[in-house]
Design an enzyme around this catalytic site. Structure first.
Site, mmCIF file in Angstrom:
data_model
loop_
_atom_site.group_PDB
_atom_site.id
_atom_site.type_symbol
_atom_site.label_atom_id
_atom_site.label_comp_id
_atom_site.label_asym_id
_atom_site.label_seq_id
_atom_site.Cartn_x
_atom_site.Cartn_y
_atom_site.Cartn_z
ATOM 1 N N ASP A 26 22.754 55.789 -13.948
ATOM 2 C CA ASP A 26 24.032 56.124 -13.307
ATOM 3 C C ASP A 26 25.018 54.950 -13.399
ATOM 4 O O ASP A 26 24.612 53.794 -13.487
ATOM 5 C CB ASP A 26 23.760 56.480 -11.834
ATOM 6 C CG ASP A 26 24.934 57.217 -11.202
ATOM 7 O OD1 ASP A 26 25.784 57.747 -11.938
ATOM 8 O OD2 ASP A 26 24.991 57.262 -9.957
ATOM 9 N N HIS A 43 29.885 56.345 -21.320
ATOM 10 C CA HIS A 43 28.674 57.065 -21.751
ATOM 11 C C HIS A 43 28.170 56.511 -23.075
ATOM 12 O O HIS A 43 26.963 56.384 -23.283
ATOM 13 C CB HIS A 43 28.945 58.566 -21.873
ATOM 14 C CG HIS A 43 29.280 59.210 -20.554
ATOM 15 N ND1 HIS A 43 28.533 58.994 -19.422
ATOM 16 C CD2 HIS A 43 30.293 60.034 -20.178
ATOM 17 C CE1 HIS A 43 29.060 59.672 -18.411
ATOM 18 N NE2 HIS A 43 30.135 60.301 -18.848
ATOM 19 N N LEU A 137 5.166 54.861 -26.867
ATOM 20 C CA LEU A 137 5.874 55.158 -25.619
ATOM 21 C C LEU A 137 6.201 56.652 -25.605
ATOM 22 O O LEU A 137 6.698 57.174 -26.593
ATOM 23 C CB LEU A 137 7.188 54.355 -25.569
ATOM 24 C CG LEU A 137 8.141 54.661 -24.399
ATOM 25 C CD1 LEU A 137 7.620 54.037 -23.105
ATOM 26 C CD2 LEU A 137 9.550 54.136 -24.674
HETATM 27 C C1 IPE Z 1 22.664 61.771 -11.700
HETATM 28 O O1 IPE Z 1 23.882 61.116 -11.653
HETATM 29 C C2 IPE Z 1 22.496 62.449 -13.017
HETATM 30 C C3 IPE Z 1 22.330 61.566 -14.164
HETATM 31 C C4 IPE Z 1 22.246 60.255 -14.137
HETATM 32 C C5 IPE Z 1 22.228 62.234 -15.438
HETATM 33 P P1 IPE Z 1 25.185 61.808 -11.041
HETATM 34 O O2 IPE Z 1 26.268 60.810 -11.136
HETATM 35 O O3 IPE Z 1 25.408 63.127 -11.665
HETATM 36 O O4 IPE Z 1 24.734 62.051 -9.533
HETATM 37 P P2 IPE Z 1 25.621 62.108 -8.210
HETATM 38 O O5 IPE Z 1 26.734 63.085 -8.470
HETATM 39 O O6 IPE Z 1 26.129 60.723 -7.972
HETATM 40 O O7 IPE Z 1 24.662 62.537 -7.152
HETATM 41 C C1 IPE Z 2 25.753 58.571 -15.397
HETATM 42 O O1 IPE Z 2 26.987 57.984 -15.218
HETATM 43 C C2 IPE Z 2 25.713 59.493 -16.591
HETATM 44 C C3 IPE Z 2 25.706 60.915 -16.233
HETATM 45 C C4 IPE Z 2 25.632 61.400 -15.031
HETATM 46 C C5 IPE Z 2 25.803 61.870 -17.317
HETATM 47 P P1 IPE Z 2 28.147 58.698 -14.422
HETATM 48 O O2 IPE Z 2 28.988 59.432 -15.379
HETATM 49 O O3 IPE Z 2 27.618 59.493 -13.294
HETATM 50 O O4 IPE Z 2 28.943 57.420 -13.874
HETATM 51 P P2 IPE Z 2 29.604 57.246 -12.454
HETATM 52 O O5 IPE Z 2 28.554 57.546 -11.429
HETATM 53 O O6 IPE Z 2 30.750 58.215 -12.383
HETATM 54 O O7 IPE Z 2 30.038 55.822 -12.422
HETATM 55 MG MG MG Z 3 27.221 59.104 -11.362
#
Ligand code: IPE
Ligand code: IPE
Ligand code: MG
Length: 244
Positions: A26, A43, A137
């Protein structure tokens, strides 16, 4: 090269290695935002970061890694971001599969494939087939994954198989999950500081140790992984019992 660069660091052996590590990757969006870049750049940076983390996981002796790449809830993001995430998955397979295969990575997928385009779905299936005998892995990619959807799907299949109520136990349910045959995660790492599970391995992670770091995913490196594993190795797991 300076002798204190992270690559030169000697990592003392760990007393206890988790057999399965889950990572909620995240913070890509915030990483991009901090640099005035579009979220998709975050990303991409997050995907670039994966290579080093995989190498480090192998080096530290982690046998199974599950990475949360796209949740069932992430479809609700703006269309352009969803598109970017899908095209990143496709690009990773196109560009990285050969090297992952060479390095002995066994790719697996958990989640739904039926909402991907037929072409992308086929690429995922081909990658799984190509790498199925690799042993270095097991890399389980959670893409269009949600823990609740996984349980719904499991119950549907259990009912369809005509399983009787007496036959239902925890082992049976586990055997109907996407992770059937894999150990439950011992450690779940979440980057970017959020203290929640966000529908990740909700059944399998019932007794996982949690490790949350404020580091954003694109900045999570070998040193950070070691810190998480080190923290895990010092934990006392009780599984509901009294300390012994
Ligand atoms: C969780 O992150 C999903 C992934 C890392 C793929 P999100 O950013 O979607 O989760 P929330 O919205 O903070 O709970
Ligand atoms: C995690 O990063 C990747 C996915 C959930 C696909 P985020 O896109 O949730 O990044 P933040 O949480 O908005 O910083
Ligand atoms: Mg996120």
């Amino acid at each position: 090269m300076a002798s204190n660069s992270p690559d030169d660091r000697q990592y003392p052996p760990l007393a206890k290695i988790p057999q399965h590590v889950g990572i909620i990757m995240d913070g890509n969006g915030r990483w991009a935002q901090q640099r005035g870049l579009p979220r998709s750049a975050g990303h991409r940076a997050g995907t670039e970061n994966l290579r080093g983390v995989l190498r480090a996981a192998v080096e530290f002796g982690v046998p199974v890694l599950t990475i949360y790449a796209f949740s069932t809830e992430n479809w609700a993001r703006p269309r352009s971001e969803v598109k970017a995430l899908l095209s990143i998955l496709e690009r990773v397979i196109d560009r990285e599969l050969h090297e992952l295969h060479q390095e002995g990575v066994q790719l697996r997928h958990i989640g739904r494939l039926d909402r991907l385009t037929p072409r992308l779905r086929q690429k995922v299936l081909d990658a799984i087939e190509l790498t199925k005998n690799n042993q270095q892995l097991i890399l389980n990619v959670a893409f269009d994954y949600g823990g609740r959807a996984e349980l719904v799907h499991a119950v549907q299949r259990i009912v369809a198989a005509g399983v009787t109520p007496e036959q239902v136990d925890e082992a049976l349910i586990s055997s109907y999950l996407y992770t059937a045959g894999l150990p439950d995660p011992d450690l779940i790492i979440r980057t970017s500081g959020e203290m929640r599970i966000s529908n990740f391995l909700i059944w399998q992670g019932a007794y996982a140790e949690l490790y949350v770091t404020p580091t954003l995913w694109p900045d999570f490196d070998k040193e950070e992984l070691y810190k998480a594993l080190e923290s895990y190795s010092r934990r006392e797991r009780r599984f509901g019992m009294v300390p012994g």
